[in-house]
Design a protein around this motif. Structure first.
Motif, PDB file in Angstrom:
ATOM      1  N   MET A  56     -20.200 -62.855  25.652  1.00 22.84           N
ATOM      2  CA  MET A  56     -20.566 -63.913  26.575  1.00 22.84           C
ATOM      3  C   MET A  56     -20.566 -63.352  27.996  1.00 22.84           C
ATOM      4  O   MET A  56     -19.515 -62.939  28.494  1.00 22.84           O
ATOM      5  N   PRO A  57     -21.716 -63.340  28.684  1.00 22.19           N
ATOM      6  CA  PRO A  57     -21.748 -62.778  30.027  1.00 22.19           C
ATOM      7  C   PRO A  57     -21.102 -63.654  31.093  1.00 22.19           C
ATOM      8  O   PRO A  57     -20.990 -63.232  32.240  1.00 22.19           O
ATOM      9  N   HIS A  58     -20.706 -64.867  30.740  1.00 15.86           N
ATOM     10  CA  HIS A  58     -19.942 -65.702  31.669  1.00 15.86           C
ATOM     11  C   HIS A  58     -19.032 -66.621  30.870  1.00 15.86           C
ATOM     12  O   HIS A  58     -19.397 -67.133  29.810  1.00 15.86           O
ATOM     13  N   GLU A  59     -17.814 -66.833  31.419  1.00 16.59           N
ATOM     14  CA  GLU A  59     -16.801 -67.606  30.702  1.00 16.59           C
ATOM     15  C   GLU A  59     -17.198 -69.070  30.526  1.00 16.59           C
ATOM     16  O   GLU A  59     -16.865 -69.706  29.510  1.00 16.59           O
ATOM     17  N   HIS A  60     -17.880 -69.632  31.515  1.00 11.90           N
ATOM     18  CA  HIS A  60     -18.283 -71.037  31.405  1.00 11.90           C
ATOM     19  C   HIS A  60     -19.248 -71.227  30.235  1.00 11.90           C
ATOM     20  O   HIS A  60     -19.187 -72.237  29.520  1.00 11.90           O
ATOM     21  N   ALA A  61     -20.109 -70.242  30.019  1.00  7.48           N
ATOM     22  CA  ALA A  61     -21.016 -70.310  28.876  1.00  7.48           C
ATOM     23  C   ALA A  61     -20.242 -70.224  27.569  1.00  7.48           C
ATOM     24  O   ALA A  61     -20.568 -70.910  26.594  1.00  7.48           O
ATOM     25  N   PRO A 464     -27.437 -70.108  34.893  1.00 11.16           N
ATOM     26  CA  PRO A 464     -28.599 -70.016  34.007  1.00 11.16           C
ATOM     27  C   PRO A 464     -28.994 -68.595  33.632  1.00 11.16           C
ATOM     28  O   PRO A 464     -29.503 -68.385  32.527  1.00 11.16           O
ATOM     29  N   VAL A 465     -28.782 -67.633  34.515  1.00  9.42           N
ATOM     30  CA  VAL A 465     -29.108 -66.252  34.147  1.00  9.42           C
ATOM     31  C   VAL A 465     -28.296 -65.829  32.926  1.00  9.42           C
ATOM     32  O   VAL A 465     -28.822 -65.226  31.983  1.00  9.42           O
ATOM     33  N   ALA A 466     -27.000 -66.178  32.920  1.00  3.41           N
ATOM     34  CA  ALA A 466     -26.151 -65.848  31.776  1.00  3.41           C
ATOM     35  C   ALA A 466     -26.604 -66.604  30.528  1.00  3.41           C
ATOM     36  O   ALA A 466     -26.683 -66.040  29.431  1.00  3.41           O
ATOM     37  N   CYS A 467     -26.895 -67.897  30.669  1.00  3.39           N
ATOM     38  CA  CYS A 467     -27.274 -68.698  29.501  1.00  3.39           C
ATOM     39  C   CYS A 467     -28.613 -68.244  28.915  1.00  3.39           C
ATOM     40  O   CYS A 467     -28.770 -68.189  27.686  1.00  3.39           O
ATOM     41  N   HIS A 468     -29.571 -67.929  29.766  1.00  5.77           N
ATOM     42  CA  HIS A 468     -30.854 -67.451  29.249  1.00  5.77           C
ATOM     43  C   HIS A 468     -30.696 -66.099  28.553  1.00  5.77           C
ATOM     44  O   HIS A 468     -31.360 -65.827  27.542  1.00  5.77           O
ATOM     45  N   GLN A 469     -29.821 -65.246  29.078  1.00  3.61           N
ATOM     46  CA  GLN A 469     -29.575 -63.959  28.420  1.00  3.61           C
ATOM     47  C   GLN A 469     -28.988 -64.172  27.027  1.00  3.61           C
ATOM     48  O   GLN A 469     -29.377 -63.519  26.057  1.00  3.61           O
ATOM     49  N   ILE A 470     -28.061 -65.112  26.909  1.00  7.22           N
ATOM     50  CA  ILE A 470     -27.461 -65.430  25.615  1.00  7.22           C
ATOM     51  C   ILE A 470     -28.530 -65.953  24.659  1.00  7.22           C
ATOM     52  O   ILE A 470     -28.581 -65.560  23.480  1.00  7.22           O
ATOM     53  N   ALA A 471     -29.373 -66.845  25.154  1.00  7.14           N
ATOM     54  CA  ALA A 471     -30.421 -67.414  24.302  1.00  7.14           C
ATOM     55  C   ALA A 471     -31.325 -66.332  23.737  1.00  7.14           C
ATOM     56  O   ALA A 471     -31.697 -66.365  22.556  1.00  7.14           O
TER      57      ALA A 471
END
Length: 567
Positions: A56-61, A464-471
């Motif tokens: 996960m690139p960010h904890e909130h994600a 969103p950068v982190a979330c799109h990367q995860i997606a």
């Protein structure tokens, strides 16, 4: 597994979580993770069954995805973060999970307390910079239980206890601090795959209280149910709808975070409890943190008020002074069937059939008026209009769908009918929730159509950068619909609500609310291979929705619509 094989304590965590039924560990790693990573590699080499560890690139994600996964499966998942700074980034997700009774095992490393002479001691400057006297304080108020791993042999027992407490009524997150020195020590693999040593405690409703409630409802002239957090599992959801119709009981979805009844059900009276509270003689508050707004609404004098849910009086919250003449504790999937069963032998009065008919007629008129109000105004899209058009597009799809709305589309103008088809942002208000929650739901059910609808401010809060990367990395093809008004719309509404004739309202100037100039959100999405389009006019929205849904269906990649709205 071979007897007396050894693994790092960090590596022992994963097989134990797997034995407890955890499918995924949403992890954001740091310098405290070497014994965890080494243990994972060793366990994998030895063929030990493990939950899947996701980067996960960010904890909130990480927290939002665990939340969304649990909404779809009911199973507690694990999140593993980096010392105090990672835990601080995850604290908002812990607050959201606690508010919504989401079971979760949250862990974070603890910076080494030793400076030298012990394996795992401090080796980089942040070992000093990240030390805290009370790291758990960052999430203590949001945790049902918190502790720190003291010895490597405690891994199995503490994880069993953490999982049982998280999954017990009322459910919620727990926190375990895992210091690096302890994680570096060796522990036997024996027993790591054994069944859980501690079962969760599931509260069942008091039969006498259920019988009293059943009698009150059967005798009521104008009963009302206000439901915020759903009606239990799929079976109790269906039973609840049939029972409400059979008895002609009005159901209000005031500020609903879960769907309790179909929006086009003849007993669903919408989101405003005011007119119904004025005449209700029995009010069942079904799992509601705040069933109405005391400044605007009040129950009828003499009405009986009942609170029912996993924690009917919400004891974690310091101030919640809604009356409760009868309080019934139990998971909704148990309490609702118990109530239905208790009413099966009771006589329906002659007033039930006429009441049922009047209710159906009233709600049908209200839905028609709502549909008419959800038309674009002067060629400009509004939240109700976007909600209605999205609903029409989703109704045309074969796949089941779930909408995660965060200050985005609106229940009612957006019709929702099925169990788990609607989730709204937690009442805790930790922004940036819907995007990662939808990703977690998609992970849980790959064939489901998962949609995140959110304001432009909430989209930015989601990292969103982190979330799109995860997606892209996990191939999670969700639809993101941004309702973009270039401001904090909720803040504006709060100002006008408190000061309707104030200077800000008169001048239509709201300091501290504007988000212009708006970034090009389409480019953010396209950077991670998402299909993205900007929508400016009502005529463009449905074609854009249909195109985005086709991309999701045919190409299995994310789609984003940046929809310009008024207000």
């Amino acid at each position: 597994m071979k007897d007396k094989a050894m693994v790092t304590a960090g590596g022992a965590i994963f097989p134990r979580l797997k034995a407890l039924g955890v499918d995924y560990v949403f992890a954001n790693s740091g310098t405290d993770f070497p014994p965890i990573i080494e243990g994972l590699a060793q366990a994998a080499a030895e063929g030990i069954d493990l939950p899947k560890a996701l980067v996960m690139p960010h904890e909130h994600a990480a927290m939002g995805m665990a939340h969304g996964y649990t909404l779809m499966t009911g199973k507690a998942q694990a999140v593993m973060l980096h010392t105090n700074v990672g835990l601080a980034n995850g604290a908002i997700g812990a607050i959201n999970a606690a508010c919504e009774h989401i079971p979760m095992i949250l862990m974070s490393g603890r910076t080494p307390v030793t400076e030298q002479g012990r394996f795992g001691a401090r080796t980089v400057p942040i070992g000093w910079g990240q030390e805290m006297r009370d790291q758990a304080a960052l999430v203590r108020e949001a945790s049902k239980w918190e502790y720190e791993l003291k010895f490597p042999e405690q891994v199995t027992g503490l994880l069993d206890r953490a999982h049982a407490i998280a999954s017990s009524t009322p459910k919620g997150p727990v926190y375990l601090s895992i210091p690096r020195e302890v994680l570096c020590e060796q522990v036997s693999t024996e027993g790591l795959e054994a069944p859980a040593s501690m079962a969760p405690a599931q509260a069942a409703p008091d039969p006498e209280a259920i019988a009293t409630l059943a009698r009150w409802l059967a005798e009521a002239e104008h009963p009302l149910i206000i439901a915020q957090r759903g009606a239990g599992d799929a079976e109790s959801f269906a039973a609840f709808a049939d029972w409400a119709e059979a008895w002609g009981i009005a159901v209000c979805s005031w500020w609903a975070t879960h769907l309790a009844i179909a929006t086009d059900h003849p007993c669903h009276v919408g989101a405003d409890p005011g007119p119904w509270l004025e005449q209700a003689d029995v009010v069942l508050i079904l799992d509601c943190l705040a069933p109405w707004m005391p400044d605007a609404h009040a129950p009828k004098p003499g009405a009986k008020v009942i609170n029912m849910g996993p924690d009917p009086i919400f004891s974690r919250f310091p101030v919640r002074n809604f009356r409760s003449d009868l309080s019934i504790t139990g998971e909704n999937a148990r309490s609702i069937p118990a109530l239905i069963a208790a009413m099966e032998g009771l006589t329906k009065g002659d007033h039930i059939a006429p009441r049922r008919a009047r209710l159906a007629e009233t709600t049908a008129r209200a839905r028609q008026a709502q549909t008419e109000a959800a038309q674009p105004k002067a060629g400009i899209l509004t939240k109700p209009a976007v909600s209605r058009i999205l609903g029409e597009a989703l109704d045309a799809q074969e796949a089941p769908s779930t909408v995660f709305s965060e200050l985005g589309t609106m229940l009612g103008p957006l019709p929702r009918r099925a169990h788990r088809s609607w989730f709204q942002e937690p009442h805790s208000g930790g922004l940036g929730w819907s995007f990662p929650a939808a990703l977690g739901a998609q992970l849980a059910e790959p064939d489901r159509l998962c949609v995140a609808t959110l304001g432009d401010g909430s989209y930015m809060f989601a990292n969103p950068v982190a979330c799109h990367q995860i997606a892209e990395a996990l191939s999670l093809p969700i639809l993101i619909v941004i309702l973009n008004n270039a401001e904090w719309g909720a803040v504006r509404a709060s100002v006008t609500g408190l000061y309707p004739e104030g200077a800000a309202s008169r001048a239509n100037q709201m300091p501290l609310t504007g988000l212009a100039p708006a970034p090009d959100f389409c480019k953010v999405a396209e950077a991670s291979n998402s299909w993205a389009r900007a929508v400016e006019t009502p005529d463009d929205l449905r074609p854009a929705l249909d195109a985005s849904l086709q991309i999701i269906r045919d190409e299995r990649r994310c789609a984003l619509l940046n929809v310009r709205i008024a207000g």
